[in-house]
Design a protein around this motif. Sequence first.
Motif, short mmCIF file in Angstrom:
data_model
loop_
_atom_site.label_atom_id
_atom_site.label_comp_id
_atom_site.label_asym_id
_atom_site.label_seq_id
_atom_site.Cartn_x
_atom_site.Cartn_y
_atom_site.Cartn_z
N GLY A 123 59.03 23.19 21.53
CA GLY A 123 59.44 24.26 22.44
C GLY A 123 59.31 23.87 23.89
O GLY A 123 60.20 24.17 24.72
N LEU A 124 58.22 23.19 24.24
CA LEU A 124 58.05 22.73 25.63
C LEU A 124 59.09 21.67 25.98
O LEU A 124 59.64 21.68 27.09
CB LEU A 124 56.64 22.17 25.82
N LEU A 125 59.35 20.76 25.06
CA LEU A 125 60.39 19.75 25.32
C LEU A 125 61.75 20.40 25.52
O LEU A 125 62.52 19.99 26.40
CB LEU A 125 60.44 18.75 24.16
N ALA A 126 62.06 21.42 24.71
CA ALA A 126 63.35 22.11 24.86
C ALA A 126 63.44 22.84 26.18
O ALA A 126 64.53 22.95 26.77
CB ALA A 126 63.54 23.08 23.70
N ALA A 127 62.31 23.35 26.69
CA ALA A 127 62.32 24.08 27.97
C ALA A 127 62.39 23.13 29.15
O ALA A 127 63.09 23.41 30.14
CB ALA A 127 61.08 24.96 28.06
N ALA A 187 57.85 29.27 27.99
CA ALA A 187 57.83 28.22 29.00
C ALA A 187 58.95 28.41 30.04
O ALA A 187 58.72 28.22 31.24
CB ALA A 187 57.95 26.85 28.34
N MET A 188 60.12 28.79 29.59
CA MET A 188 61.23 28.99 30.53
C MET A 188 60.94 30.17 31.46
O MET A 188 61.38 30.17 32.62
CB MET A 188 62.53 29.22 29.76
N THR A 189 60.21 31.16 30.99
CA THR A 189 59.81 32.28 31.85
C THR A 189 58.86 31.82 32.94
O THR A 189 58.91 32.31 34.08
CB THR A 189 59.15 33.38 31.01
N GLU A 190 57.99 30.86 32.62
CA GLU A 190 56.99 30.39 33.58
C GLU A 190 57.53 29.35 34.55
O GLU A 190 56.97 29.17 35.63
CB GLU A 190 55.79 29.79 32.82
N LEU A 191 58.61 28.65 34.19
CA LEU A 191 59.05 27.50 34.98
C LEU A 191 59.43 27.85 36.41
O LEU A 191 59.24 27.03 37.32
CB LEU A 191 60.25 26.82 34.28
N TYR A 195 53.50 29.15 41.00
CA TYR A 195 52.45 28.17 40.74
C TYR A 195 53.00 26.91 40.10
O TYR A 195 52.48 25.80 40.33
CB TYR A 195 51.35 28.79 39.87
N VAL A 196 54.07 27.03 39.31
CA VAL A 196 54.69 25.84 38.72
C VAL A 196 55.43 25.05 39.78
O VAL A 196 55.36 23.82 39.83
CB VAL A 196 55.64 26.25 37.57
N VAL A 197 56.15 25.76 40.66
CA VAL A 197 56.86 25.09 41.75
C VAL A 197 55.87 24.37 42.66
O VAL A 197 56.10 23.23 43.09
CB VAL A 197 57.69 26.11 42.55
N ALA A 198 54.73 25.02 42.95
CA ALA A 198 53.72 24.39 43.80
C ALA A 198 53.14 23.14 43.14
O ALA A 198 52.92 22.12 43.81
CB ALA A 198 52.61 25.39 44.10
N ASN A 217 49.43 29.40 30.11
CA ASN A 217 49.97 30.72 30.39
C ASN A 217 50.95 31.20 29.32
O ASN A 217 51.47 32.32 29.41
CB ASN A 217 50.68 30.70 31.75
N CYS A 218 51.20 30.36 28.32
CA CYS A 218 52.08 30.74 27.21
C CYS A 218 51.29 31.00 25.92
O CYS A 218 51.90 31.33 24.89
CB CYS A 218 53.11 29.63 26.94
N MET A 219 49.98 30.84 25.97
CA MET A 219 49.20 30.88 24.74
C MET A 219 49.05 32.28 24.15
O MET A 219 48.90 32.42 22.94
CB MET A 219 47.82 30.27 24.97
N ALA A 220 49.06 33.33 25.00
CA ALA A 220 48.83 34.68 24.48
C ALA A 220 49.85 35.06 23.40
O ALA A 220 49.46 35.45 22.29
CB ALA A 220 48.83 35.68 25.62
N PRO A 221 51.17 34.96 23.67
CA PRO A 221 52.11 35.30 22.59
C PRO A 221 52.05 34.34 21.41
O PRO A 221 52.29 34.73 20.27
CB PRO A 221 53.48 35.25 23.28
N LEU A 222 51.69 33.08 21.67
CA LEU A 222 51.60 32.12 20.57
C LEU A 222 50.42 32.44 19.66
O LEU A 222 50.48 32.26 18.44
CB LEU A 222 51.47 30.70 21.13
N ILE A 223 49.31 32.91 20.24
CA ILE A 223 48.15 33.29 19.43
C ILE A 223 48.49 34.48 18.54
O ILE A 223 48.14 34.52 17.36
CB ILE A 223 46.95 33.61 20.34
N VAL A 224 49.20 35.45 19.12
CA VAL A 224 49.61 36.61 18.33
C VAL A 224 50.55 36.19 17.21
O VAL A 224 50.42 36.62 16.06
CB VAL A 224 50.28 37.67 19.24
#
Length: 305
Positions: A123-127, A187-191, A195-198, A217-224
């Motif tokens: 998923g990270l590679l795809a994003a 990941a695409m939501t966070e990109l 903070y990612v740009v910085a 920052n993507c772990m919460a939905p992944l844990i659920v």
Amino acid sequence: MSTPIQTTLNDSGGALSYPSPLKEFWQSFSANLGALIALIFFGLLVIAALFAPWLAPHSPIEQYRDALLTPPVWVNGGSWLHIMGTDELGRDILSRLMHGARLSLMIGVVSVALSMLPGIVLGLLAAFYPKMLGNGIMRLMDIMLALPSLLLAVAVVAVLGPGLLNTMLAIAIVSLPSYVRLARASAMTELNKDYVVASRLAGAGKLRLMFNTVLPNCMAPLIVQGTLGFSSAILDAAALGFLGLGAQPPLPEWGTMLASARDYIDSAWWVVTMPGVTILLTVVALNLLGDGLRDALDPKLKKLA
């Protein structure tokens, strides 16, 4: 030179105290009564599974030929020697359920790990590489999603052969697309966030951005999703065991217990009911736990006291 410490004051001039992240999480989670009851039930199930060799009253494979199809203790003819009765071979059902919990929980943990870890990476590679890798990865996931999950699991086990290890691998393959799609979307939501740009402007490399900056920052939905995937893995393992493609006898797996007891639905209802109810309660508890984790980890759904 010391740095001044900034504090937040309330209306009366006193400093406001904020709960720790763990305390804040527990306040949100415990506000959900269903999730709290599910946590207690699941904790008892884990204890029963871990200490089954000492807590179980009998061996799960020992046959009591003089007590075939003994009913539970609360039914006429029942005995305290076999609280939940015995099966068609005289084996103690309670002992088999407790030892079967070890197998079912192990299948859930291993299957979730085998699907979540590569799912997050893909998923990270795809994003991060949408043109180079994203299209190919997502089209492959779309093809896997187009097939019914149980049918795909049956096909994988049919190719690899029945058995406990192949069952876990088949369930992991079936569950992979959900983790890939969720990790990519998160990941695409966070990109595009500041903070990612910085971090990118500060010279952070791709791997650092992926695993140190974006992934936490993507772990919460992944844990659920992992919690819900746990319950799905138990159901899929029970289904494969019922079809004779999962754990093989005499292993006391819940689905295998259902398969061997289906001929006794009319004459000895407890042989089918006990493992069926155990699967039902476990899956419901895991789903309620997933709801509680979602409410506690999603900032939009938090309800602090």
